[in-house]
Write a protein that holds these residues in place. Structure first.
Motif, PDB file in Angstrom:
ATOM      1  N   ALA A  96      47.018  94.220  31.668  1.00 56.71           N
ATOM      2  CA  ALA A  96      47.679  92.915  31.621  1.00 56.71           C
ATOM      3  C   ALA A  96      49.161  93.123  31.935  1.00 56.71           C
ATOM      4  O   ALA A  96      49.502  93.813  32.876  1.00 56.71           O
ATOM      5  CB  ALA A  96      47.438  92.238  30.282  1.00 56.71           C
ATOM      6  N   ALA A  97      50.053  92.556  31.148  1.00 59.70           N
ATOM      7  CA  ALA A  97      51.488  92.691  31.418  1.00 59.70           C
ATOM      8  C   ALA A  97      52.157  93.641  30.435  1.00 59.70           C
ATOM      9  O   ALA A  97      53.374  93.664  30.321  1.00 59.70           O
ATOM     10  CB  ALA A  97      52.158  91.323  31.359  1.00 59.70           C
ATOM     11  N   ASP A  98      51.362  94.426  29.722  1.00 59.01           N
ATOM     12  CA  ASP A  98      51.923  95.303  28.696  1.00 59.01           C
ATOM     13  C   ASP A  98      52.628  96.504  29.309  1.00 59.01           C
ATOM     14  O   ASP A  98      52.280  96.968  30.398  1.00 59.01           O
ATOM     15  CB  ASP A  98      50.806  95.780  27.761  1.00 59.01           C
ATOM     16  CG  ASP A  98      50.144  94.634  27.018  1.00 59.01           C
ATOM     17  OD1 ASP A  98      50.879  93.762  26.517  1.00 59.01           O
ATOM     18  OD2 ASP A  98      48.913  94.604  26.955  1.00 59.01           O
ATOM     19  N   ALA A  99      53.629  97.014  28.592  1.00 57.70           N
ATOM     20  CA  ALA A  99      54.296  98.239  29.018  1.00 57.70           C
ATOM     21  C   ALA A  99      53.282  99.370  29.008  1.00 57.70           C
ATOM     22  O   ALA A  99      52.452  99.480  28.101  1.00 57.70           O
ATOM     23  CB  ALA A  99      55.453  98.562  28.078  1.00 57.70           C
ATOM     24  N   ALA A 100      53.323 100.217  30.041  1.00 58.40           N
ATOM     25  CA  ALA A 100      52.354 101.304  30.173  1.00 58.40           C
ATOM     26  C   ALA A 100      53.075 102.644  30.222  1.00 58.40           C
ATOM     27  O   ALA A 100      54.152 102.763  30.824  1.00 58.40           O
ATOM     28  CB  ALA A 100      51.514 101.117  31.429  1.00 58.40           C
ATOM     29  N   PHE A 101      52.447 103.640  29.603  1.00 62.13           N
ATOM     30  CA  PHE A 101      53.037 104.974  29.484  1.00 62.13           C
ATOM     31  C   PHE A 101      52.026 106.028  29.912  1.00 62.13           C
ATOM     32  O   PHE A 101      50.855 105.954  29.531  1.00 62.13           O
ATOM     33  CB  PHE A 101      53.456 105.248  28.036  1.00 62.13           C
ATOM     34  CG  PHE A 101      54.419 104.238  27.488  1.00 62.13           C
ATOM     35  CD1 PHE A 101      55.786 104.393  27.669  1.00 62.13           C
ATOM     36  CD2 PHE A 101      53.972 103.115  26.819  1.00 62.13           C
ATOM     37  CE1 PHE A 101      56.686 103.462  27.179  1.00 62.13           C
ATOM     38  CE2 PHE A 101      54.855 102.174  26.319  1.00 62.13           C
ATOM     39  CZ  PHE A 101      56.217 102.344  26.505  1.00 62.13           C
ATOM     40  N   ALA A 102      52.488 106.998  30.684  1.00 66.98           N
ATOM     41  CA  ALA A 102      51.668 108.142  31.065  1.00 66.98           C
ATOM     42  C   ALA A 102      52.514 109.397  30.923  1.00 66.98           C
ATOM     43  O   ALA A 102      53.746 109.352  30.970  1.00 66.98           O
ATOM     44  CB  ALA A 102      51.155 108.003  32.496  1.00 66.98           C
ATOM     45  N   PHE A 103      51.853 110.514  30.773  1.00 70.87           N
ATOM     46  CA  PHE A 103      52.522 111.803  30.599  1.00 70.87           C
ATOM     47  C   PHE A 103      52.761 112.391  31.988  1.00 70.87           C
ATOM     48  O   PHE A 103      52.057 113.290  32.447  1.00 70.87           O
ATOM     49  CB  PHE A 103      51.633 112.713  29.748  1.00 70.87           C
ATOM     50  CG  PHE A 103      52.321 113.913  29.173  1.00 70.87           C
ATOM     51  CD1 PHE A 103      53.157 113.798  28.075  1.00 70.87           C
ATOM     52  CD2 PHE A 103      52.100 115.183  29.695  1.00 70.87           C
ATOM     53  CE1 PHE A 103      53.771 114.904  27.524  1.00 70.87           C
ATOM     54  CE2 PHE A 103      52.714 116.296  29.148  1.00 70.87           C
ATOM     55  CZ  PHE A 103      53.544 116.164  28.064  1.00 70.87           C
ATOM     56  N   GLY A 104      53.729 111.848  32.692  1.00 68.83           N
ATOM     57  CA  GLY A 104      53.988 112.188  34.082  1.00 68.83           C
ATOM     58  C   GLY A 104      53.930 110.923  34.912  1.00 68.83           C
ATOM     59  O   GLY A 104      54.063 109.808  34.397  1.00 68.83           O
ATOM     60  N   ARG A 105      53.708 111.078  36.204  1.00 68.69           N
ATOM     61  CA  ARG A 105      53.719 109.929  37.110  1.00 68.69           C
ATOM     62  C   ARG A 105      52.304 109.605  37.602  1.00 68.69           C
ATOM     63  O   ARG A 105      52.029 109.541  38.796  1.00 68.69           O
ATOM     64  CB  ARG A 105      54.657 110.212  38.283  1.00 68.69           C
ATOM     65  CG  ARG A 105      56.123 110.344  37.905  1.00 68.69           C
ATOM     66  CD  ARG A 105      56.643 109.239  36.979  1.00 68.69           C
ATOM     67  NE  ARG A 105      56.369 107.895  37.432  1.00 68.69           N
ATOM     68  CZ  ARG A 105      57.207 107.151  38.124  1.00 68.69           C
ATOM     69  NH1 ARG A 105      58.404 107.614  38.439  1.00 68.69           N
ATOM     70  NH2 ARG A 105      56.873 105.937  38.493  1.00 68.69           N
ATOM     71  N   ASP A 106      51.411 109.369  36.648  1.00 67.10           N
ATOM     72  CA  ASP A 106      50.049 109.000  37.014  1.00 67.10           C
ATOM     73  C   ASP A 106      50.014 107.670  37.758  1.00 67.10           C
ATOM     74  O   ASP A 106      49.080 107.413  38.532  1.00 67.10           O
ATOM     75  CB  ASP A 106      49.155 108.947  35.770  1.00 67.10           C
ATOM     76  CG  ASP A 106      48.796 110.333  35.258  1.00 67.10           C
ATOM     77  OD1 ASP A 106      49.319 111.336  35.798  1.00 67.10           O
ATOM     78  OD2 ASP A 106      47.988 110.425  34.314  1.00 67.10           O
ATOM     79  N   ASP A 107      51.011 106.826  37.534  1.00 62.23           N
ATOM     80  CA  ASP A 107      51.075 105.574  38.300  1.00 62.23           C
ATOM     81  C   ASP A 107      51.216 105.872  39.789  1.00 62.23           C
ATOM     82  O   ASP A 107      50.574 105.227  40.626  1.00 62.23           O
ATOM     83  CB  ASP A 107      52.206 104.674  37.796  1.00 62.23           C
ATOM     84  CG  ASP A 107      53.575 105.351  37.809  1.00 62.23           C
ATOM     85  OD1 ASP A 107      53.664 106.588  37.659  1.00 62.23           O
ATOM     86  OD2 ASP A 107      54.578 104.624  37.945  1.00 62.23           O
ATOM     87  N   GLU A 108      52.021 106.875  40.124  1.00 59.54           N
ATOM     88  CA  GLU A 108      52.198 107.230  41.532  1.00 59.54           C
ATOM     89  C   GLU A 108      50.906 107.791  42.120  1.00 59.54           C
ATOM     90  O   GLU A 108      50.590 107.542  43.290  1.00 59.54           O
ATOM     91  CB  GLU A 108      53.344 108.230  41.688  1.00 59.54           C
ATOM     92  CG  GLU A 108      54.706 107.624  41.407  1.00 59.54           C
ATOM     93  CD  GLU A 108      55.846 108.603  41.605  1.00 59.54           C
ATOM     94  OE1 GLU A 108      55.584 109.798  41.895  1.00 59.54           O
ATOM     95  OE2 GLU A 108      57.002 108.173  41.453  1.00 59.54           O
ATOM     96  N   THR A 109      50.152 108.555  41.328  1.00 60.31           N
ATOM     97  CA  THR A 109      48.877 109.088  41.808  1.00 60.31           C
ATOM     98  C   THR A 109      47.906 107.953  42.118  1.00 60.31           C
ATOM     99  O   THR A 109      47.202 107.981  43.134  1.00 60.31           O
ATOM    100  CB  THR A 109      48.266 110.056  40.780  1.00 60.31           C
ATOM    101  OG1 THR A 109      49.192 111.132  40.543  1.00 60.31           O
ATOM    102  CG2 THR A 109      46.949 110.639  41.277  1.00 60.31           C
ATOM    103  N   LEU A 110      47.861 106.940  41.264  1.00 55.76           N
ATOM    104  CA  LEU A 110      47.005 105.779  41.544  1.00 55.76           C
ATOM    105  C   LEU A 110      47.437 105.085  42.829  1.00 55.76           C
ATOM    106  O   LEU A 110      46.602 104.734  43.669  1.00 55.76           O
ATOM    107  CB  LEU A 110      47.046 104.800  40.375  1.00 55.76           C
ATOM    108  CG  LEU A 110      46.264 105.192  39.127  1.00 55.76           C
ATOM    109  CD1 LEU A 110      46.582 104.245  37.976  1.00 55.76           C
ATOM    110  CD2 LEU A 110      44.762 105.213  39.402  1.00 55.76           C
TER     111      LEU A 110
END
Length: 197
Positions: A96-110
């Protein structure tokens, strides 16, 4: 209740691919599992779970190394995996619109996988905060530590297997709760630390 999302990925790997930076022939970081937990943004206690197995396109047969590392088998993918677009659409709905956290840049991998599959225009980009920076800002060295190990690295109980995306999320959340109990500020309350490089 305000939520935050902790997410983690497992992606294709081979013996030595980490050291090579996935530069060997045919080595691509294709997402195989997207795991996430929703947490109460104040306490970081888990309130929900997301788990999707993803069918890799360019390397559809998992390496023995990857299976030994993660416990994810080719048979499991055959029975449970969905296409990348379906998995990311489902994940975006969970976030949804919640703040998201990953241990590194998993957002970039997606987002890299979206480009790899020619879906960058069809999918909303995923963004997240690299919570390694929060740990580093509170004198926790993350060098050589993976997401599934961060709980034990700070003296907390992990609560899940290492190299399982959902288990790794639980490790991150457990480590955050442990440090908050010792006086560290809530990482979701003030995101100034996430601007560090």
């Amino acid at each position: 209740m305000a939520r935050a999302i902790v997410f983690d990925l497992e992606y294709t790997a081979w013996e030595g691919s980490i050291a090579r930076g996935w530069s060997g022939p045919g080595e691509l970081r294709e997402v195989v599992q997207i795991g996430a937990i929703a947490v109460d943004a104040d306490s970081f206690e888990e309130t929900g779970t997301f788990n999707r197995f993803v069918r890799p396109r360019f390397n559809p047969v998992l390496s023995d190394y990857f299976t030994a590392l993660t416990g994810i088998t080719n048979a499991r993918l055959a029975n449970e995996a969905v296409g990348f677009r379906t998995a990311v659409d489902d994940f975006a709905a969970f976030m949804a619109a919640d703040a998201a956290f990953a241990f590194g840049r998993d957002d970039e991998t997606l987002n890299d996988n979206a480009a790899l599959y020619g879906l960058e225009r069809a999918l909303q980009p995923i963004s997240g905060h690299n919570i390694r920076l929060w740990f580093n800002a509170h004198e926790v060295s993350t060098d050589g530590v993976c997401s599934g190990e961060i709980a034990s690295a700070v003296g907390a109980e992990a609560g899940g297997p290492i190299h399982d995306a959902v288990g790794d999320c639980r490790s991150i959340a457990a480590a955050v709760r442990h440090l908050m109990a010792r006086g560290a500020p809530n990482p979701a309350s003030d995101l100034g630390w996430s601007d560090a490089t």
